[in-house]
Design an enzyme around this catalytic site. Structure first.
Site, PDB file in Angstrom:
ATOM      1  N   LYS A  12       0.856  -1.199   0.000  1.00  0.00           N
ATOM      2  CA  LYS A  12       0.000   0.000   0.000  1.00  0.00           C
ATOM      3  C   LYS A  12       0.885   1.239   0.000  1.00  0.00           C
ATOM      4  O   LYS A  12       2.090   1.154   0.228  1.00  0.00           O
ATOM      5  CB  LYS A  12      -0.929  -0.025   1.214  1.00  0.00           C
TER       6      LYS A  12
ATOM      7  N   TYR B  97      16.637  30.149   7.159  1.00  0.00           N
ATOM      8  CA  TYR B  97      15.421  30.871   7.563  1.00  0.00           C
ATOM      9  C   TYR B  97      15.348  31.061   9.067  1.00  0.00           C
ATOM     10  O   TYR B  97      15.683  30.142   9.840  1.00  0.00           O
ATOM     11  CB  TYR B  97      14.180  30.104   7.116  1.00  0.00           C
TER      12      TYR B  97
ATOM     13  N   MET C 110      12.448  24.507   1.645  1.00  0.00           N
ATOM     14  CA  MET C 110      11.595  23.700   0.759  1.00  0.00           C
ATOM     15  C   MET C 110      12.436  22.785  -0.144  1.00  0.00           C
ATOM     16  O   MET C 110      12.115  21.609  -0.328  1.00  0.00           O
ATOM     17  CB  MET C 110      10.713  24.610  -0.101  1.00  0.00           C
TER      18      MET C 110
HETATM   19  C1  LIG Z   1      -3.677  -4.544   8.624  1.00  0.00           C
HETATM   20  C2  LIG Z   1      -2.221  -4.374   8.361  1.00  0.00           C
HETATM   21  N1  LIG Z   1      -1.462  -5.470   8.221  1.00  0.00           N
HETATM   22  C3  LIG Z   1      -0.131  -5.389   8.003  1.00  0.00           C
HETATM   23  C4  LIG Z   1       0.504  -4.165   7.898  1.00  0.00           C
HETATM   24  C5  LIG Z   1       1.988  -4.122   7.697  1.00  0.00           C
HETATM   25  O1  LIG Z   1       2.578  -3.630   8.866  1.00  0.00           O
HETATM   26  P1  LIG Z   1       4.152  -3.432   8.968  1.00  0.00           P
HETATM   27  O2  LIG Z   1       4.515  -2.409   7.955  1.00  0.00           O
HETATM   28  O3  LIG Z   1       4.357  -2.930  10.370  1.00  0.00           O
HETATM   29  O4  LIG Z   1       4.750  -4.764   8.705  1.00  0.00           O
HETATM   30  C6  LIG Z   1      -0.249  -3.009   8.049  1.00  0.00           C
HETATM   31  C7  LIG Z   1       0.410  -1.714   7.968  1.00  0.00           C
HETATM   32  O5  LIG Z   1      -0.049  -0.685   8.391  1.00  0.00           O
HETATM   33  C8  LIG Z   1      -1.655  -3.113   8.278  1.00  0.00           C
HETATM   34  O6  LIG Z   1      -2.414  -2.022   8.429  1.00  0.00           O
END
Ligand SMILES: Cc1ncc(COP(=O)(O)O)c(C=O)c1O
Length: 358
Positions: free
Chosen positions: A34, A254, A302
């Protein structure tokens, strides 16, 4: 070309996936990709891992569609489920594995007309109190979903709140709460994120979900990635674009927030907060110039930041700078800035070109 690049070593990600699999022998794994593969580039990461991984996990249907377009065989798990009723038929078309985390999602799923049944991961709120059903409510959903035409596999999933805090009491409580539901008939079970993969074998179940460890960062504040056998995947590299001498008492940057206590050699680096470097990094935060650590001075701008090169009298314009990577673990920078590696990696902005090493 502006000298700033995020180099991503895809072989390190494959190595780190293999570490996760070795920690949880015989278990399957969803590689968590993700948020653009934690900032590393989902296209390249999925392309590099497909064929080796058992599945991928993402946070939205849009992310799932992107992964599915690159890999039509692996399982793709939607970690928060669908956000609106119209997404269920699309999830079915894409052949996703779907978390169902609340009563609204159960009703929407049972009302949906799907081209094929979905693998459903019923989410238990084992103690994090973010998503999922309490145990009793989950038992009630279980029977309804087992009988539903929309459901292929019916699986159990939950998530730790404190797996990064070894020995925290909530970990045992969450594990117990999960185990307490295993008298129900589930096809598959999943509980462990990176921290639990690395330190809680009892939580490995059927599927583990490695995220941060894939990218070579540590989920633990007190245990570095190298000690865990992980290889950093991303190096954020810039150059010195200006060098000057400042007299004692003169300020840099800055707000004139940093003042030279002695005559100092100041370097300006081609990286700033619009690239994802944390603006709140304090003076003294380490930056690697020519392989040596020097302190950040003054406020991060920036597009630039300043470093004190007084200990590197030969440093000059064009010399290489590493903001994080093999020489400075992202976790170390994160800790100097009061944050976590996850945040720094996911916040590298779109204007920073990624360069991939196979
Ligand atoms: C439901 C779920 N499973 C697994 C993970 C992976 O976690 P990690 O990056 O700590 O291994 C996440 C990450 O946020 C998550 O939300």
């Amino acid at each position: 070309m502006r000298p700033l690049i995020a180099a991503v070593d895809l072989s390190a990600i494959r190595h780190n996936y293999a570490v996760a699999k070795r920690c949880a022998p015989g278990r399957q794994a969803f590689a968590v990709v993700k948020a653009n593969a934690y900032g590393h580039g989902v296209r390249e990461v999925v392309t590099s891992l497909r064929g080796e991984v058992d599945g991928f996990a993402v946070a939205s249907l849009e992310e799932a569609a992107e992964v599915r377009a690159l890999d039509d065989r692996s399982r793709v798990l939607l970690l928060e489920g669908c956000f609106e009723p119209g997404e269920y038929p699309l999830a079915a078309q894409l052949g996703l594995d779907l978390v169902v985390q609340g009563p609204e999602q159960v009703e929407a799923l049972l009302a949906a007309s799907l081209s094929r049944p979905l693998n459903v991961w019923l989410k238990l709120d084992s103690g994090m109190h973010r998503l999922g059903f309490a145990a009793d409510a989950l038992r009630q959903c279980h029977a309804r979903l087992r009988a539903a035409a929309q459901v292929a596999e019916l699986n159990l999933i939950s998530h730790f709140a404190c797996a990064d805090l070894r020995g925290h009491g909530l970990n045992e409580d969450q594990l117990e709460s999960f185990l307490g539901l295993l008298d129900l008939d589930f096809d598959q079970r999943s509980l462990a994120n990176s921290a639990a993969i690395l330190t809680m074998p009892a939580a490995h179940m059927d599927w583990v979900r490695p995220g941060i460890m894939l990218y070579g960062a540590s989920p633990f504040a007190d245990l570095g990635a190298a000690e865990l056998g992980l290889k950093p995947a991303m190096s954020l590299s810039a150059q010195l674009i200006a060098v000057r001498e400042v007299a004692a008492g003169e300020s840099v940057g800055y707000g004139a927030a940093w003042e030279a206590a002695r005559p100092s050699r100041i370097g300006t680096v081609s990286c700033g907060y619009a690239d994802g470097y944390p603006r709140h990094a304090p003076s003294g935060t380490p930056v690697v110039v020519n392989g040596r650590r020097v302190p950040l001075v003054g406020r991060v701008s920036m597009d630039m930041l300043a470093v004190d090169l007084s200990e590197l009298p030969n440093a000059k314009v064009g010399d290489p700078v590493e903001l994080w990577g093999a020489q400075l673990p992202v976790d170390e920078l994160a800790s100097a800035c009061g944050t976590i590696g996850y945040e720094l990696l996911t916040k590298v902005t779109a204007r920073v070109p990624r360069r991939y090493l196979a």
